[in-house]
Design a protein around this motif. Structure first.
Motif, PDB file in Angstrom:
ATOM      1  N   THR A  44       0.864  -1.174   0.000  1.00  0.00           N
ATOM      2  CA  THR A  44       0.000   0.000   0.000  1.00  0.00           C
ATOM      3  C   THR A  44       0.902   1.225   0.000  1.00  0.00           C
ATOM      4  OG1 THR A  44      -1.859   1.082   1.120  1.00  0.00           O
ATOM      5  CG2 THR A  44      -0.159   0.117   2.531  1.00  0.00           C
ATOM      6  N   ASP A  45       0.340   2.386  -0.170  1.00  0.00           N
ATOM      7  CA  ASP A  45       1.151   3.612  -0.159  1.00  0.00           C
ATOM      8  C   ASP A  45       0.461   4.669   0.691  1.00  0.00           C
ATOM      9  OD1 ASP A  45      -0.946   4.600  -1.717  1.00  0.00           O
ATOM     10  OD2 ASP A  45       0.143   4.328  -3.599  1.00  0.00           O
ATOM     11  N   ASP A  46       1.069   5.850   0.745  1.00  0.00           N
ATOM     12  CA  ASP A  46       0.536   6.878   1.630  1.00  0.00           C
ATOM     13  C   ASP A  46      -0.869   7.316   1.227  1.00  0.00           C
ATOM     14  OD1 ASP A  46       1.864   7.949  -0.687  1.00  0.00           O
ATOM     15  OD2 ASP A  46       1.627   9.942   0.173  1.00  0.00           O
ATOM     16  N   LYS A  47      -1.139   7.396  -0.074  1.00  0.00           N
ATOM     17  CA  LYS A  47      -2.465   7.823  -0.514  1.00  0.00           C
ATOM     18  C   LYS A  47      -3.527   6.811  -0.108  1.00  0.00           C
ATOM     19  CE  LYS A  47      -0.955  10.659  -4.433  1.00  0.00           C
ATOM     20  NZ  LYS A  47      -1.031  10.867  -5.903  1.00  0.00           N
ATOM     21  N   SER A  48      -3.222   5.537  -0.318  1.00  0.00           N
ATOM     22  CA  SER A  48      -4.187   4.501   0.060  1.00  0.00           C
ATOM     23  C   SER A  48      -4.330   4.396   1.569  1.00  0.00           C
ATOM     24  CB  SER A  48      -3.760   3.138  -0.519  1.00  0.00           C
ATOM     25  OG  SER A  48      -3.793   3.163  -1.926  1.00  0.00           O
ATOM     26  N   ALA A  49      -3.199   4.451   2.284  1.00  0.00           N
ATOM     27  CA  ALA A  49      -3.221   4.257   3.737  1.00  0.00           C
ATOM     28  C   ALA A  49      -3.935   5.384   4.468  1.00  0.00           C
ATOM     29  CB  ALA A  49      -1.792   4.121   4.258  1.00  0.00           C
ATOM     30  N   PHE A  50      -3.762   6.616   3.981  1.00  0.00           N
ATOM     31  CA  PHE A  50      -4.284   7.765   4.727  1.00  0.00           C
ATOM     32  C   PHE A  50      -5.521   8.410   4.107  1.00  0.00           C
ATOM     33  CE2 PHE A  50       0.468   8.051   5.536  1.00  0.00           C
ATOM     34  CZ  PHE A  50       0.389   7.307   6.717  1.00  0.00           C
ATOM     35  N   TYR A  51      -5.788   8.137   2.830  1.00  0.00           N
ATOM     36  CA  TYR A  51      -6.881   8.849   2.162  1.00  0.00           C
ATOM     37  C   TYR A  51      -7.932   7.947   1.527  1.00  0.00           C
ATOM     38  CZ  TYR A  51      -3.454  12.597   2.610  1.00  0.00           C
ATOM     39  OH  TYR A  51      -2.539  13.491   3.118  1.00  0.00           O
ATOM     40  N   SER A  52      -7.619   6.657   1.334  1.00  0.00           N
ATOM     41  CA  SER A  52      -8.564   5.767   0.661  1.00  0.00           C
ATOM     42  C   SER A  52      -9.721   5.413   1.587  1.00  0.00           C
ATOM     43  CB  SER A  52      -7.871   4.481   0.213  1.00  0.00           C
ATOM     44  OG  SER A  52      -8.818   3.552  -0.282  1.00  0.00           O
ATOM     45  N   GLU A  53     -10.940   5.481   1.060  1.00  0.00           N
ATOM     46  CA  GLU A  53     -12.129   5.173   1.854  1.00  0.00           C
ATOM     47  C   GLU A  53     -12.247   3.683   2.136  1.00  0.00           C
ATOM     48  OE1 GLU A  53     -17.011   5.753   1.594  1.00  0.00           O
ATOM     49  OE2 GLU A  53     -15.692   6.629   0.066  1.00  0.00           O
ATOM     50  N   HIS A  54     -11.764   2.864   1.213  1.00  0.00           N
ATOM     51  CA  HIS A  54     -11.949   1.415   1.345  1.00  0.00           C
ATOM     52  C   HIS A  54     -10.690   0.677   1.783  1.00  0.00           C
ATOM     53  CE1 HIS A  54     -15.875   1.862  -0.440  1.00  0.00           C
ATOM     54  NE2 HIS A  54     -15.354   2.454  -1.489  1.00  0.00           N
ATOM     55  N   ALA A  55      -9.510   1.255   1.552  1.00  0.00           N
ATOM     56  CA  ALA A  55      -8.283   0.523   1.852  1.00  0.00           C
ATOM     57  C   ALA A  55      -7.350   1.279   2.782  1.00  0.00           C
ATOM     58  CB  ALA A  55      -7.550   0.194   0.532  1.00  0.00           C
ATOM     59  N   GLY A  56      -7.850   2.311   3.425  1.00  0.00           N
ATOM     60  CA  GLY A  56      -6.997   3.089   4.314  1.00  0.00           C
ATOM     61  C   GLY A  56      -7.531   3.115   5.733  1.00  0.00           C
ATOM     62  N   ILE A  57      -6.919   3.957   6.551  1.00  0.00           N
ATOM     63  CA  ILE A  57      -7.375   4.109   7.934  1.00  0.00           C
ATOM     64  C   ILE A  57      -8.806   4.632   7.920  1.00  0.00           C
ATOM     65  CG2 ILE A  57      -7.009   5.353  10.095  1.00  0.00           C
ATOM     66  CD1 ILE A  57      -4.038   5.515   9.384  1.00  0.00           C
ATOM     67  N   ASP A  58      -9.666   3.982   8.685  1.00  0.00           N
ATOM     68  CA  ASP A  58     -11.052   4.433   8.779  1.00  0.00           C
ATOM     69  C   ASP A  58     -11.107   5.553   9.819  1.00  0.00           C
ATOM     70  OD1 ASP A  58     -13.776   4.792   9.158  1.00  0.00           O
ATOM     71  OD2 ASP A  58     -14.231   2.696   8.745  1.00  0.00           O
ATOM     72  N   TRP A  59     -10.961   6.779   9.332  1.00  0.00           N
ATOM     73  CA  TRP A  59     -10.905   7.925  10.243  1.00  0.00           C
ATOM     74  C   TRP A  59     -12.224   8.132  10.983  1.00  0.00           C
ATOM     75  CZ3 TRP A  59      -6.271   9.200  11.400  1.00  0.00           C
ATOM     76  CH2 TRP A  59      -5.241   9.106  10.451  1.00  0.00           C
ATOM     77  N   ASN A  60     -13.331   7.650  10.409  1.00  0.00           N
ATOM     78  CA  ASN A  60     -14.604   7.746  11.114  1.00  0.00           C
ATOM     79  C   ASN A  60     -14.556   6.951  12.424  1.00  0.00           C
ATOM     80  OD1 ASN A  60     -16.323   9.440   9.542  1.00  0.00           O
ATOM     81  ND2 ASN A  60     -16.400   7.833   7.991  1.00  0.00           N
ATOM     82  N   VAL A  61     -13.936   5.784  12.381  1.00  0.00           N
ATOM     83  CA  VAL A  61     -13.797   4.970  13.586  1.00  0.00           C
ATOM     84  C   VAL A  61     -12.847   5.645  14.572  1.00  0.00           C
ATOM     85  CG1 VAL A  61     -12.947   2.773  14.513  1.00  0.00           C
ATOM     86  CG2 VAL A  61     -14.317   2.799  12.415  1.00  0.00           C
ATOM     87  N   ILE A  62     -11.707   6.127  14.074  1.00  0.00           N
ATOM     88  CA  ILE A  62     -10.705   6.756  14.941  1.00  0.00           C
ATOM     89  C   ILE A  62     -11.285   7.970  15.665  1.00  0.00           C
ATOM     90  CG2 ILE A  62      -8.474   7.938  15.006  1.00  0.00           C
ATOM     91  CD1 ILE A  62      -8.190   4.980  14.436  1.00  0.00           C
ATOM     92  N   PHE A  63     -11.960   8.842  14.919  1.00  0.00           N
ATOM     93  CA  PHE A  63     -12.464  10.073  15.527  1.00  0.00           C
ATOM     94  C   PHE A  63     -13.740   9.844  16.336  1.00  0.00           C
ATOM     95  CE2 PHE A  63      -9.699  12.046  12.272  1.00  0.00           C
ATOM     96  CZ  PHE A  63      -8.925  12.809  13.141  1.00  0.00           C
ATOM     97  N   LEU A  64     -14.503   8.818  16.000  1.00  0.00           N
ATOM     98  CA  LEU A  64     -15.620   8.442  16.855  1.00  0.00           C
ATOM     99  C   LEU A  64     -15.093   8.028  18.230  1.00  0.00           C
ATOM    100  CD1 LEU A  64     -18.546   7.578  17.519  1.00  0.00           C
ATOM    101  CD2 LEU A  64     -18.029   5.377  16.448  1.00  0.00           C
ATOM    102  N   LEU A  65     -14.056   7.195  18.232  1.00  0.00           N
ATOM    103  CA  LEU A  65     -13.443   6.764  19.493  1.00  0.00           C
ATOM    104  C   LEU A  65     -12.867   7.952  20.259  1.00  0.00           C
ATOM    105  CD1 LEU A  65     -11.574   3.544  18.331  1.00  0.00           C
ATOM    106  CD2 LEU A  65     -13.538   3.646  19.851  1.00  0.00           C
TER     107      LEU A  65
END
Length: 432
Positions: A44-65
């Motif tokens: 994977t790369d930085d774009k996928s890891a940090f910005y991809s909706e399906h293959a990156g960090i799920d920021w919705n989960v992180i910020f919900l927590l």
């Protein structure tokens, strides 16, 4: 999987998972190390890891927590959790099994209205205080609550994040989940209570001396800051309303939680630094690493290949397909977090439903939901709520090991999935 990246990504994931299971190094270090290797080998790369909706960090989960941890951090300062702990123990007459049943039922009901992660964030502090008062080990009670939260969350559209994905893809309503899954989940909670009575039977030791001390306490005296508690409960009620009204307001749960946390910190006298100290930062880091690793499996096609193989095996056999989808989802959701799994499997399930002519009563979708949600109970990292509670337990010096959780989770998962299979067969095929 002819590309070497696929095999390398799979090797990194298996190796990291082995380290997490063995507990030779801390699970956060293992997850972040695995994420770093996924980036290093180009899975994977930085774009996928940090910005991809399906293959990156799920920021919705992180910020919900993050948002909910901050709200809980403020409420902790008020003495509210001590109040609830004393109240719960007194209502259960200080009988350990009665206390566990009460906590299981409360957790399951709350998880159906909130998401399961929010629920365990609120219930876990009360549980730790209850166990401290009764002189009992907290691990069995925390494990029982996590199992209850994942079962209760299965009952509604908003109870577990995978259900939101399924509802969006299949066009299912809140009421559809209630009609089709809530009756089964109510039965599964009863089964869970019976299993807990057997699995944790050595835990239920009644201490008459401690019981008398607790029964003599006045819970109102535990409240240290009534004004702050009132402010916190009002904000929490607004946040819960925001969760429930998601279909109308269209605000993501993460946005609602952050708005609530920001509002509470702004209007209260709580020190921001003290509130941030209550955030489980290692847990957030673990999720970030886990999401990147799973993203590597998605980007290299590993999860896609597994899902396609499942689709080929199902064909147009709706009954066999439902059972295979239920079982396979339960197994895979115990290994990888159920959110990215469902995100990957949802379009394939849609194709399966189309191939069999639309299916009967969305049975394939219910099989996917039940397998993914209940399968999350199988291991310590199968669902977000599991990881959160392990982090809370460790922070409070009541650590729960991977195998300590998993040996109970596997039993509950096997029984609940078997009952779900029987339910699907009876409701949608035998009695249809």
């Amino acid at each position: 999987m002819n590309d070497w990246h696929s095999w390398a990504a799979l090797a990194v994931f298996v190796g990291t998972y082995t380290l997490i299971i063995s507990e030779k190094i801390h699970r956060v270090a293992a997850a972040l190390g695995g994420a770093a290797l996924m980036l290093a080998i180009g899975a994977t790369d930085d774009k996928s890891a940090f910005y991809s909706e399906h293959a990156g960090i799920d920021w919705n989960v992180i910020f919900l927590l993050l948002g909910m941890m901050m709200i809980v951090g403020v409420l902790k300062q008020t003495g509210m959790f001590e109040y609830l702990a004393i109240w719960a123990v007194k209502r259960a007459r200080a009988q350990p099994f009665r206390v566990m049943v009460m906590l299981i039922v409360i957790t399951a009901c709350a998880s159906a209205l909130l998401d399961n992660v929010t629920t365990v964030l609120l219930i876990a502090p009360v549980t730790l205080l209850v166990c401290e008062r009764l002189g009992l080990p907290a691990a069995p009670f925390l494990i029982a609550e996590v199992l209850a939260s994942n079962i209760g969350g299965t009952a509604t559209l908003v109870g577990d994040p995978p259900n939101i994905i399924i509802a969006s893809r299949a066009g299912l309503s809140f009421n559809a989940f209630l009609v089709h899954l809530a009756p089964l989940c109510a039965l599964l909670i009863v089964v869970l209570i019976a299993l807990c009575r057997v699995m944790f039977r050595k835990t239920f030791v009644y201490d008459e001396g401690r019981a008398e001390e607790i029964m003599a306490l006045e819970e109102r005296e535990a409240i240290r800051d009534p004004r702050l508690m009132t402010q916190g409960l009002i904000v929490l009620a607004l946040v819960v309303a925001g969760f429930v009204l998601h279909p109308v307001l269209h605000y993501e749960p993460s946005v609602v939680a952050l708005l609530g946390a920001g509002l509470l910190v702004a209007i209260s006298t709580a020190e921001t630094g003290d509130v941030l100290k209550e955030v489980e930062w290692p847990t957030l880091a673990f999720f970030a690493g886990l999401f990147i690793m799973i993203g590597g499996l998605i980007e290299t096609g590993v999860i896609g290949e597994i899902s396609k193989s499942l689709a080929n095996a199902i064909g147009d056999n709706e009954l066999g397909g439902s059972m295979l989808l239920l079982g396979a989802s339960a197994v895979l959701s115990g290994i990888v977090d159920n959110i990215p799994y469902v995100a990957t499997m949802a379009p394939i399930t849609a194709d399966l439903v189309e191939n069999i002519g639309g299916g009967s009563d969305h049975v394939m979708w219910w099989a996917l939901a039940l397998g993914a949600d209940l399968g999350g109970n199988a291991t310590a990292i199968g669902a977000s709520a599991n990881v959160v509670v392990l982090g809370i337990a460790e922070r409070n010096r009541q650590p729960i090991t991977f195998w300590q959780f998993t040996r109970y989770g596997l039993i509950v998962t096997a029984v609940t999935v078997a009952i779900s299979a029987l339910y699907i067969w009876l409701r949608y095929f035998a009695l249809a």
